[in-house]
Design a protein around this motif. Structure first.
Motif, PDB file in Angstrom:
ATOM      1  N   ARG A 135       0.851  -1.183   0.156  1.00  0.00           N
ATOM      2  CA  ARG A 135      -0.158   0.122  -0.078  1.00  0.00           C
ATOM      3  C   ARG A 135       0.752   1.126  -0.031  1.00  0.00           C
ATOM      4  NH1 ARG A 135      -4.742   0.023   2.451  1.00  0.00           N
ATOM      5  NH2 ARG A 135      -5.033  -2.221   1.647  1.00  0.00           N
ATOM      6  N   THR A 136       1.782   1.225   0.641  1.00  0.00           N
ATOM      7  CA  THR A 136       2.960   2.259   0.808  1.00  0.00           C
ATOM      8  C   THR A 136       4.398   1.556   0.799  1.00  0.00           C
ATOM      9  OG1 THR A 136       3.740   2.424   2.987  1.00  0.00           O
ATOM     10  CG2 THR A 136       1.507   3.306   2.274  1.00  0.00           C
ATOM     11  N   TRP A 137       5.310   2.408   0.225  1.00  0.00           N
ATOM     12  CA  TRP A 137       6.532   1.885   0.020  1.00  0.00           C
ATOM     13  C   TRP A 137       7.354   1.615   1.261  1.00  0.00           C
ATOM     14  CZ3 TRP A 137       8.658  -0.432  -3.706  1.00  0.00           C
ATOM     15  CH2 TRP A 137       8.086  -0.249  -5.053  1.00  0.00           C
ATOM     16  N   SER A 138       6.769   1.993   2.434  1.00  0.00           N
ATOM     17  CA  SER A 138       7.337   1.519   3.858  1.00  0.00           C
ATOM     18  C   SER A 138       7.073   0.202   3.958  1.00  0.00           C
ATOM     19  CB  SER A 138       6.837   2.453   4.806  1.00  0.00           C
ATOM     20  OG  SER A 138       7.242   3.828   4.774  1.00  0.00           O
ATOM     21  N   ASP A 139       5.963  -0.404   3.270  1.00  0.00           N
ATOM     22  CA  ASP A 139       5.566  -1.827   3.212  1.00  0.00           C
ATOM     23  C   ASP A 139       6.558  -2.769   2.290  1.00  0.00           C
ATOM     24  OD1 ASP A 139       3.101  -1.365   4.851  1.00  0.00           O
ATOM     25  OD2 ASP A 139       2.359  -0.542   3.033  1.00  0.00           O
ATOM     26  N   LEU A 140       7.698  -2.230   1.856  1.00  0.00           N
ATOM     27  CA  LEU A 140       8.383  -2.872   1.010  1.00  0.00           C
ATOM     28  C   LEU A 140       8.933  -4.143   1.604  1.00  0.00           C
ATOM     29  CD1 LEU A 140      10.137  -3.026  -1.652  1.00  0.00           C
ATOM     30  CD2 LEU A 140      12.001  -1.528  -0.513  1.00  0.00           C
ATOM     31  N   TRP A 141       9.081  -4.191   2.823  1.00  0.00           N
ATOM     32  CA  TRP A 141       9.697  -5.431   3.499  1.00  0.00           C
ATOM     33  C   TRP A 141       8.778  -6.713   3.356  1.00  0.00           C
ATOM     34  CZ3 TRP A 141       7.927  -8.799   7.153  1.00  0.00           C
ATOM     35  CH2 TRP A 141       6.502  -8.429   7.753  1.00  0.00           C
ATOM     36  N   LEU A 142       7.577  -6.488   2.971  1.00  0.00           N
ATOM     37  CA  LEU A 142       6.459  -7.380   2.588  1.00  0.00           C
ATOM     38  C   LEU A 142       6.944  -8.236   1.528  1.00  0.00           C
ATOM     39  CD1 LEU A 142       3.330  -5.865   4.118  1.00  0.00           C
ATOM     40  CD2 LEU A 142       4.185  -8.186   4.880  1.00  0.00           C
ATOM     41  N   ASN A 143       7.334  -7.265   0.505  1.00  0.00           N
ATOM     42  CA  ASN A 143       7.845  -7.793  -0.736  1.00  0.00           C
ATOM     43  C   ASN A 143       9.055  -8.473  -0.797  1.00  0.00           C
ATOM     44  OD1 ASN A 143       5.863  -5.682  -1.409  1.00  0.00           O
ATOM     45  ND2 ASN A 143       6.856  -5.111  -3.076  1.00  0.00           N
ATOM     46  N   GLU A 144      10.225  -7.830  -0.218  1.00  0.00           N
ATOM     47  CA  GLU A 144      11.511  -8.380  -0.505  1.00  0.00           C
ATOM     48  C   GLU A 144      12.004  -9.281   0.818  1.00  0.00           C
ATOM     49  OE1 GLU A 144      13.098  -7.863  -2.871  1.00  0.00           O
ATOM     50  OE2 GLU A 144      12.319  -6.227  -3.921  1.00  0.00           O
ATOM     51  N   GLY A 145      11.141  -9.020   1.980  1.00  0.00           N
ATOM     52  CA  GLY A 145      11.469 -10.072   3.076  1.00  0.00           C
ATOM     53  C   GLY A 145      10.938 -11.493   2.591  1.00  0.00           C
ATOM     54  N   HIS A 146       9.526 -11.702   2.056  1.00  0.00           N
ATOM     55  CA  HIS A 146       9.190 -12.766   1.679  1.00  0.00           C
ATOM     56  C   HIS A 146       9.952 -13.501   0.457  1.00  0.00           C
ATOM     57  CE1 HIS A 146       5.669 -11.959   3.960  1.00  0.00           C
ATOM     58  NE2 HIS A 146       5.558 -13.246   4.100  1.00  0.00           N
ATOM     59  N   ALA A 147      10.390 -12.606  -0.291  1.00  0.00           N
ATOM     60  CA  ALA A 147      11.107 -13.109  -1.416  1.00  0.00           C
ATOM     61  C   ALA A 147      12.189 -13.817  -1.216  1.00  0.00           C
ATOM     62  CB  ALA A 147      11.344 -12.110  -2.769  1.00  0.00           C
ATOM     63  N   THR A 148      13.221 -13.182  -0.311  1.00  0.00           N
ATOM     64  CA  THR A 148      14.434 -13.599   0.494  1.00  0.00           C
ATOM     65  C   THR A 148      14.210 -14.926   1.110  1.00  0.00           C
ATOM     66  OG1 THR A 148      15.294 -11.131   0.412  1.00  0.00           O
ATOM     67  CG2 THR A 148      16.397 -12.759   1.688  1.00  0.00           C
ATOM     68  N   TRP A 149      13.126 -14.793   1.729  1.00  0.00           N
ATOM     69  CA  TRP A 149      12.717 -16.026   2.649  1.00  0.00           C
ATOM     70  C   TRP A 149      12.646 -17.176   1.803  1.00  0.00           C
ATOM     71  CZ3 TRP A 149      12.684 -18.144   7.159  1.00  0.00           C
ATOM     72  CH2 TRP A 149      11.781 -19.344   7.360  1.00  0.00           C
ATOM     73  N   TYR A 150      11.775 -17.243   0.595  1.00  0.00           N
ATOM     74  CA  TYR A 150      11.750 -18.333  -0.313  1.00  0.00           C
ATOM     75  C   TYR A 150      12.885 -18.696  -1.075  1.00  0.00           C
ATOM     76  CZ  TYR A 150       6.956 -18.435   1.363  1.00  0.00           C
ATOM     77  OH  TYR A 150       5.665 -18.820   2.070  1.00  0.00           O
ATOM     78  N   GLU A 151      13.706 -17.558  -1.295  1.00  0.00           N
ATOM     79  CA  GLU A 151      15.121 -17.822  -1.958  1.00  0.00           C
ATOM     80  C   GLU A 151      15.925 -18.772  -1.080  1.00  0.00           C
ATOM     81  OE1 GLU A 151      18.897 -15.118  -2.082  1.00  0.00           O
ATOM     82  OE2 GLU A 151      17.180 -13.906  -2.553  1.00  0.00           O
ATOM     83  N   ALA A 152      15.786 -18.529   0.198  1.00  0.00           N
ATOM     84  CA  ALA A 152      16.753 -19.066   1.371  1.00  0.00           C
ATOM     85  C   ALA A 152      16.014 -20.639   1.394  1.00  0.00           C
ATOM     86  CB  ALA A 152      16.712 -18.393   2.727  1.00  0.00           C
ATOM     87  N   LEU A 153      14.657 -20.630   1.447  1.00  0.00           N
ATOM     88  CA  LEU A 153      14.200 -22.086   1.715  1.00  0.00           C
ATOM     89  C   LEU A 153      14.354 -22.973   0.556  1.00  0.00           C
ATOM     90  CD1 LEU A 153      12.370 -23.177   3.963  1.00  0.00           C
ATOM     91  CD2 LEU A 153      10.355 -22.627   2.607  1.00  0.00           C
ATOM     92  N   TYR A 154      14.387 -22.263  -0.799  1.00  0.00           N
ATOM     93  CA  TYR A 154      14.668 -23.022  -1.947  1.00  0.00           C
ATOM     94  C   TYR A 154      15.922 -23.625  -1.707  1.00  0.00           C
ATOM     95  CZ  TYR A 154      14.450 -24.552  -6.631  1.00  0.00           C
ATOM     96  OH  TYR A 154      14.396 -25.363  -8.025  1.00  0.00           O
ATOM     97  N   ALA A 155      17.025 -22.876  -1.420  1.00  0.00           N
ATOM     98  CA  ALA A 155      18.632 -23.177  -1.418  1.00  0.00           C
ATOM     99  C   ALA A 155      18.481 -24.318  -0.338  1.00  0.00           C
ATOM    100  CB  ALA A 155      19.373 -21.920  -0.993  1.00  0.00           C
ATOM    101  N   GLU A 156      17.802 -24.278   0.654  1.00  0.00           N
ATOM    102  CA  GLU A 156      18.058 -25.251   1.801  1.00  0.00           C
ATOM    103  C   GLU A 156      17.266 -26.684   1.284  1.00  0.00           C
ATOM    104  OE1 GLU A 156      17.080 -25.026   6.222  1.00  0.00           O
ATOM    105  OE2 GLU A 156      15.159 -25.439   5.322  1.00  0.00           O
ATOM    106  N   GLU A 157      16.346 -26.550   0.629  1.00  0.00           N
ATOM    107  CA  GLU A 157      15.590 -27.904   0.274  1.00  0.00           C
ATOM    108  C   GLU A 157      16.327 -28.549  -0.835  1.00  0.00           C
ATOM    109  OE1 GLU A 157      11.416 -27.693   0.093  1.00  0.00           O
ATOM    110  OE2 GLU A 157      11.114 -26.650   1.806  1.00  0.00           O
ATOM    111  N   LYS A 158      16.773 -27.683  -1.912  1.00  0.00           N
ATOM    112  CA  LYS A 158      17.260 -28.348  -3.033  1.00  0.00           C
ATOM    113  C   LYS A 158      19.107 -28.473  -3.065  1.00  0.00           C
ATOM    114  CE  LYS A 158      13.257 -28.092  -5.121  1.00  0.00           C
ATOM    115  NZ  LYS A 158      12.751 -29.547  -5.648  1.00  0.00           N
ATOM    116  N   SER A 159      19.416 -27.638  -2.477  1.00  0.00           N
ATOM    117  CA  SER A 159      21.167 -27.712  -2.290  1.00  0.00           C
ATOM    118  C   SER A 159      21.752 -27.838  -0.672  1.00  0.00           C
ATOM    119  CB  SER A 159      21.551 -26.405  -3.257  1.00  0.00           C
ATOM    120  OG  SER A 159      21.001 -26.211  -4.046  1.00  0.00           O
ATOM    121  N   GLY A 160      21.005 -27.767   0.276  1.00  0.00           N
ATOM    122  CA  GLY A 160      21.462 -27.970   1.430  1.00  0.00           C
ATOM    123  C   GLY A 160      22.152 -26.840   2.257  1.00  0.00           C
TER     124      GLY A 160
END
Length: 487
Positions: free
Chosen positions: A333-358
């Motif tokens: 809704r505002t650019w101060s809510d950016l953490w909802l975008n980037e925090g989640h994308a980073t979370w799934y980036e890290a989770l994928y690296a864990e499940e697929k590459s250890g």
């Protein structure tokens, strides 16, 4: 007949005189905004955009302005004697509002339009702007990106209005149609699904349309010597990748990964939210990748530089894919809510690296925890980031909104448990699909699903100047932040 003509002439003269009096009473054109905490002059009050129809004509060189016509259909949410649009870095030749020529002027980075007839609240309005769209200028400013064979777009966070007139804020999402005319030896692509392709001698016009609303910062148009590679994703989803034609075979190894990554993300967050997806590989050095809706932008070097290990490239691909749910379908809704975008994308980036590459999430979060206080000192807490540095708007994208925000999500999972956390994620993107949402919306939903008030947890983790103790890891320690030099 003669009497009727005289009456019409008199009425027209009276209307013109009345319009002149109204114009004289209006103050000088000024830039407006919706008061975003980080970009106060971005966006405009008084109307809600329903759709954009953007026609672009590219003459074959990325060093000259494109001719363009942008048509905006909107609804007035208040009486408007003037309409402010975000637009800069182009020349406007004509503006028409509801079929009538309109006066216009520039003020700051706004195009200020004065329609012949004031708009009443609730009325529909069509604004047509004939303009140029200039790809020249500092690449760091955003907007058009000049590639080795043409153009692409990188509009985040506030640069779409360097390409086309708009209400350039993610709070006002709309449907898009793109009509791109280019030399026939080139290929033009855009967000959404292809509608038509018409050859007109030496040029071809390509048309694309989105079937879901989109924020202006997520718009994408690519023109170049490209190969378009089509395949199917889960459930028959059309997957369309766009790559430099000369690199088609070399990049297939990476392109073939997308259907599996789509399936993995759908298992985590629910069904893919759009009509198509794909990878756009640009021959350009931008310094970043970008989650433009349905067609994520990647630098060619990410896939061709042997210094990048495969697991790392895979995780970056998933980062941009995750944004299709977190940031694109559910926009801030505002650019101060950016953490909802980037925090989640980073979370799934890290989770994928864990499940697929250890490469475990825990080890990455432990490392992030060491630096979190410094990140907060430098850039503010996740949900209250400091404004970008003057003249360096991309500096908004600091470590605190990436790993620093993923760290808060990790702490949340530690607090409410894996099952509740996964339910929260799926419910979040389902309830807010195709819309916008705030940090307050997320924290309220988390408390509801957890069955207890989490306001203290979120106040400390999202707004605190220091990083709280990590639940379940009392031994984790922070590196003391450096103190700013006295002035």
């Amino acid at each position: 007949m003669l009497l009727s003509s005289r009456r019409r002439l008199r009425a027209a003269l009276l209307a013109a005189a009345s319009a002149t009096l109204v114009a004289a009473a209006l103050p000088s054109p000024t830039p407006l905004g919706i008061g975003d905490p980080l970009f106060p002059h971005l966006g405009n009050p008084g109307y809600d955009v329903v759709s954009y129809d953007i026609a672009l004509t590219y003459n074959g060189t990325n060093t000259t302005p494109l001719d363009a016509v942008t048509r905006i259909d909107a609804v007035a949410t208040q009486r408007l004697d003037r309409i402010n649009l975000d637009f800069t870095h182009g020349t406007v030749s004509e503006v028409v509002v509801n079929g009538l020529p309109a006066e216009f002027a520039t003020a700051g980075e706004d195009l200020v339009v004065e329609p012949a007839v004031a708009l009443q609240r609730g009325s529909q309005v069509r604004i047509t702007v004939a303009h140029t769209s200039d790809p020249r200028g500092a690449a760091s400013a955003g907007g058009w990106v000049r590639t080795g064979d043409g153009l692409a777009m990188a509009n985040q966070a506030d640069a779409a209005h360097r390409v086309f007139p708009s209400n350039d804020h993610p709070a006002d999402k709309a449907y898009f149609t793109f009509r791109i005319t280019a030399p026939s030896e080139l290929t033009a692509v855009a967000n959404g699904l292809a509608e038509s392709k018409h050859r007109n001698g030496t040029t071809t016009t390509w048309s694309y349309r989105t079937t879901h609303p989109m924020a202006t910062e997520l718009a994408q148009v690519s023109i170049g010597s490209s190969a378009v590679v089509n395949r199917q994703g889960p459930g028959g989803l059309p997957v369309r990748d766009v790559v430099p034609a000369k690199d088609r075979d070399q990049l297939e190894k990476w392109l073939a990964k997308t259907p599996g990554q789509l399936e993995w993300m759908a298992e985590k967050a629910g069904p893919y939210p759009f009509e198509t997806y794909g990878v756009l590989v640009a021959d350009a050095d931008t310094g970043y990748e970008l989650e433009t809706q349905t067609l994520s932008l990647f630098e060619r070097s990410l896939f061709t530089n042997p210094a990048y290990p495969e697991w790392y490239v895979d995780s970056i691909m998933v980062h941009e894919l995750a944004h299709q749910w977190f940031g694109n379908s559910v926009s801030p809704r505002t650019w101060s809510d950016l953490w909802l975008n980037e925090g989640h994308a980073t979370w799934y980036e890290a989770l994928y690296a864990e499940e697929k590459s250890g490469h475990t999430v825990e080890s990455r979060m432990r490392e992030a925890y060491k630096h979190s206080d410094q990140w907060r000192t430098d850039g503010g807490p996740p949900a209250a980031p400091k404004p970008p540095a003057p003249g360096k708007k991309i500096s908004l994208f600091r470590p605190v909104v990436y790993d620093g925000s993923a760290l808060a999500l990790y702490a949340l999972r530690q607090t409410i448990g894996k099952e509740a956390f996964e339910q929260l994620e799926r419910t979040w993107v389902s309830e807010h699909r195709d819309g916008t949402a705030t940090t307050a919306d997320f924290t309220a939903l988390a408390s509801e699903i957890a069955g207890r008030d989490l306001s203290v947890f979120f106040r400390e983790w999202l707004y605190g100047q220091r990083t709280p103790a990590m639940p379940g890891h009392p031994d984790w320690r922070n590196t003391a932040p450096k103190q700013a030099a006295a002035r």
